[in-house]
Scaffold this motif. Structure first.
Motif, PDB file in Angstrom:
ATOM      1  N   ILE A 297       0.835  -1.201   0.000  1.00  0.00           N
ATOM      2  CA  ILE A 297       0.000   0.000   0.000  1.00  0.00           C
ATOM      3  C   ILE A 297       0.870   1.252   0.000  1.00  0.00           C
ATOM      4  O   ILE A 297       0.593   2.220  -0.715  1.00  0.00           O
ATOM      5  N   GLU A 298       1.933   1.241   0.781  1.00  0.00           N
ATOM      6  CA  GLU A 298       2.814   2.410   0.838  1.00  0.00           C
ATOM      7  C   GLU A 298       3.489   2.659  -0.509  1.00  0.00           C
ATOM      8  O   GLU A 298       3.631   3.803  -0.947  1.00  0.00           O
ATOM      9  N   ARG A 299       3.876   1.584  -1.183  1.00  0.00           N
ATOM     10  CA  ARG A 299       4.479   1.729  -2.515  1.00  0.00           C
ATOM     11  C   ARG A 299       3.463   2.366  -3.470  1.00  0.00           C
ATOM     12  O   ARG A 299       3.806   3.250  -4.258  1.00  0.00           O
ATOM     13  N   GLU A 300       2.209   1.933  -3.394  1.00  0.00           N
ATOM     14  CA  GLU A 300       1.167   2.499  -4.244  1.00  0.00           C
ATOM     15  C   GLU A 300       0.925   3.974  -3.894  1.00  0.00           C
ATOM     16  O   GLU A 300       0.747   4.811  -4.783  1.00  0.00           O
ATOM     17  N   ARG A 301       0.935   4.298  -2.614  1.00  0.00           N
ATOM     18  CA  ARG A 301       0.797   5.703  -2.197  1.00  0.00           C
ATOM     19  C   ARG A 301       1.905   6.563  -2.798  1.00  0.00           C
ATOM     20  O   ARG A 301       1.654   7.644  -3.328  1.00  0.00           O
ATOM     21  N   HIS A 302       3.133   6.084  -2.729  1.00  0.00           N
ATOM     22  CA  HIS A 302       4.265   6.828  -3.304  1.00  0.00           C
ATOM     23  C   HIS A 302       4.085   6.999  -4.816  1.00  0.00           C
ATOM     24  O   HIS A 302       4.351   8.073  -5.363  1.00  0.00           O
ATOM     25  N   ARG A 303       3.638   5.941  -5.483  1.00  0.00           N
ATOM     26  CA  ARG A 303       3.433   6.011  -6.929  1.00  0.00           C
ATOM     27  C   ARG A 303       2.384   7.074  -7.263  1.00  0.00           C
ATOM     28  O   ARG A 303       2.586   7.905  -8.160  1.00  0.00           O
ATOM     29  N   LEU A 304       1.280   7.073  -6.540  1.00  0.00           N
ATOM     30  CA  LEU A 304       0.221   8.055  -6.786  1.00  0.00           C
ATOM     31  C   LEU A 304       0.682   9.476  -6.464  1.00  0.00           C
ATOM     32  O   LEU A 304       0.317  10.425  -7.161  1.00  0.00           O
ATOM     33  N   GLU A 305       1.489   9.625  -5.414  1.00  0.00           N
ATOM     34  CA  GLU A 305       2.043  10.947  -5.096  1.00  0.00           C
ATOM     35  C   GLU A 305       2.946  11.437  -6.218  1.00  0.00           C
ATOM     36  O   GLU A 305       2.948  12.638  -6.543  1.00  0.00           O
ATOM     37  N   ASP A 306       3.695  10.532  -6.820  1.00  0.00           N
ATOM     38  CA  ASP A 306       4.546  10.914  -7.952  1.00  0.00           C
ATOM     39  C   ASP A 306       3.703  11.365  -9.146  1.00  0.00           C
ATOM     40  O   ASP A 306       4.042  12.340  -9.824  1.00  0.00           O
ATOM     41  N   VAL A 307       2.601  10.645  -9.425  1.00  0.00           N
ATOM     42  CA  VAL A 307       1.700  11.036 -10.513  1.00  0.00           C
ATOM     43  C   VAL A 307       1.104  12.409 -10.216  1.00  0.00           C
ATOM     44  O   VAL A 307       1.052  13.278 -11.089  1.00  0.00           O
ATOM     45  N   TRP A 308       0.668  12.622  -8.979  1.00  0.00           N
ATOM     46  CA  TRP A 308       0.087  13.898  -8.574  1.00  0.00           C
ATOM     47  C   TRP A 308       1.104  15.028  -8.791  1.00  0.00           C
ATOM     48  O   TRP A 308       0.779  16.062  -9.387  1.00  0.00           O
ATOM     49  N   ALA A 309       2.315  14.816  -8.315  1.00  0.00           N
ATOM     50  CA  ALA A 309       3.352  15.852  -8.422  1.00  0.00           C
ATOM     51  C   ALA A 309       3.710  16.126  -9.879  1.00  0.00           C
ATOM     52  O   ALA A 309       3.892  17.285 -10.269  1.00  0.00           O
ATOM     53  N   ALA A 310       3.801  15.080 -10.691  1.00  0.00           N
ATOM     54  CA  ALA A 310       4.122  15.272 -12.112  1.00  0.00           C
ATOM     55  C   ALA A 310       3.003  16.030 -12.823  1.00  0.00           C
ATOM     56  O   ALA A 310       3.274  16.905 -13.661  1.00  0.00           O
ATOM     57  N   THR A 311       1.754  15.717 -12.481  1.00  0.00           N
ATOM     58  CA  THR A 311       0.618  16.418 -13.076  1.00  0.00           C
ATOM     59  C   THR A 311       0.652  17.892 -12.695  1.00  0.00           C
ATOM     60  O   THR A 311       0.496  18.778 -13.544  1.00  0.00           O
ATOM     61  N   GLU A 312       0.884  18.162 -11.410  1.00  0.00           N
ATOM     62  CA  GLU A 312       0.939  19.554 -10.961  1.00  0.00           C
ATOM     63  C   GLU A 312       2.094  20.304 -11.622  1.00  0.00           C
ATOM     64  O   GLU A 312       1.932  21.447 -12.064  1.00  0.00           O
ATOM     65  N   ALA A 313       3.243  19.661 -11.727  1.00  0.00           N
ATOM     66  CA  ALA A 313       4.401  20.316 -12.350  1.00  0.00           C
ATOM     67  C   ALA A 313       4.125  20.630 -13.816  1.00  0.00           C
ATOM     68  O   ALA A 313       4.439  21.729 -14.299  1.00  0.00           O
ATOM     69  N   PHE A 314       3.514  19.667 -14.513  1.00  0.00           N
ATOM     70  CA  PHE A 314       3.177  19.898 -15.922  1.00  0.00           C
ATOM     71  C   PHE A 314       2.193  21.050 -16.055  1.00  0.00           C
ATOM     72  O   PHE A 314       2.346  21.935 -16.901  1.00  0.00           O
ATOM     73  N   MET A 315       1.171  21.064 -15.221  1.00  0.00           N
ATOM     74  CA  MET A 315       0.153  22.111 -15.292  1.00  0.00           C
ATOM     75  C   MET A 315       0.744  23.479 -14.923  1.00  0.00           C
ATOM     76  O   MET A 315       0.392  24.493 -15.517  1.00  0.00           O
ATOM     77  N   ALA A 316       1.634  23.493 -13.961  1.00  0.00           N
ATOM     78  CA  ALA A 316       2.260  24.758 -13.560  1.00  0.00           C
ATOM     79  C   ALA A 316       3.099  25.317 -14.702  1.00  0.00           C
ATOM     80  O   ALA A 316       3.065  26.530 -14.976  1.00  0.00           O
ATOM     81  N   LYS A 317       3.813  24.446 -15.370  1.00  0.00           N
ATOM     82  CA  LYS A 317       4.699  24.883 -16.448  1.00  0.00           C
ATOM     83  C   LYS A 317       3.919  25.221 -17.723  1.00  0.00           C
ATOM     84  O   LYS A 317       4.205  26.207 -18.388  1.00  0.00           O
ATOM     85  N   SER A 318       2.935  24.408 -18.047  1.00  0.00           N
ATOM     86  CA  SER A 318       2.247  24.553 -19.327  1.00  0.00           C
ATOM     87  C   SER A 318       1.013  25.445 -19.293  1.00  0.00           C
ATOM     88  O   SER A 318       0.641  26.017 -20.313  1.00  0.00           O
ATOM     89  N   TYR A 319       0.369  25.555 -18.148  1.00  0.00           N
ATOM     90  CA  TYR A 319      -0.911  26.269 -18.089  1.00  0.00           C
ATOM     91  C   TYR A 319      -0.965  27.329 -16.999  1.00  0.00           C
ATOM     92  O   TYR A 319      -2.052  27.780 -16.642  1.00  0.00           O
ATOM     93  N   ASN A 320       0.189  27.699 -16.438  1.00  0.00           N
ATOM     94  CA  ASN A 320       0.215  28.712 -15.386  1.00  0.00           C
ATOM     95  C   ASN A 320      -0.794  28.361 -14.282  1.00  0.00           C
ATOM     96  O   ASN A 320      -1.610  29.169 -13.864  1.00  0.00           O
ATOM     97  N   TRP A 321      -0.732  27.138 -13.848  1.00  0.00           N
ATOM     98  CA  TRP A 321      -1.683  26.519 -12.922  1.00  0.00           C
ATOM     99  C   TRP A 321      -1.957  27.353 -11.677  1.00  0.00           C
ATOM    100  O   TRP A 321      -3.098  27.493 -11.257  1.00  0.00           O
TER     101      TRP A 321
END
Length: 149
Positions: free
Chosen positions: A39-63
């Protein structure tokens, strides 16, 4: 919705589970510990997806310039909100598993190893680097010993 960028990259990653297989049905804590680690490994994986999504949106769409409403209405915002809920749910599940582990100690080498791996996850290197390194050292030594047997 708060940023996970501050914590996503600095979280310790789970130790490999290759040497941690259930020893016996007598050690219930071992199975609980393995579930916690998965479960902890899955939590880390989802946190990475969340962070990558936020980083992409911040860079590409002035999130961060968007209003809370605009972010909530955007598909990426909806994805991040769903990820946030799932991460929280997994965190609560692991809290309950940890409470079970505290009531039923491991009784086999594999169970003890799995519990040490949980401890390595819980003791963040930034909070206590020496303790974290010692835990990692012990788990590595136990993995080597288990592989040699």
């Amino acid at each position: 919705m708060t940023s996970r960028l501050k914590t996503g990259a600095d979280l310790p990653r789970p130790i490999g589970l290759s040497s941690v297989q259930p020893d016996s049905v007598d050690d219930r804590a071992h199975g609980v510990a393995l579930r916690w680690l998965v479960i902890e490994r899955e939590r880390h994986r989802l946190e990475d997806v969340w962070a990558a999504t936020e980083a992409f949106m911040a860079k590409s769409y002035n999130w961060f310039a968007l209003s809370d409403r605009e972010r909530a209405d955007h598909p990426a915002g909806q994805l991040m909100e769903a990820l946030d809920r799932r991460i929280a749910k997994l965190g609560k599940r692991n809290e309950r598993l940890l409470e079970r582990l505290l009531r039923q100690p491991a009784t086999t080498p594999g169970g003890i190893m799995a519990c040490l791996q949980i401890l390595a996850e819980l003791v963040h290197p930034a909070e206590n680097e020496e303790a974290h390194r010692l835990i990692r050292q012990i788990t590595s030594a136990l993995e080597v010993r288990a592989a040699a047997q």
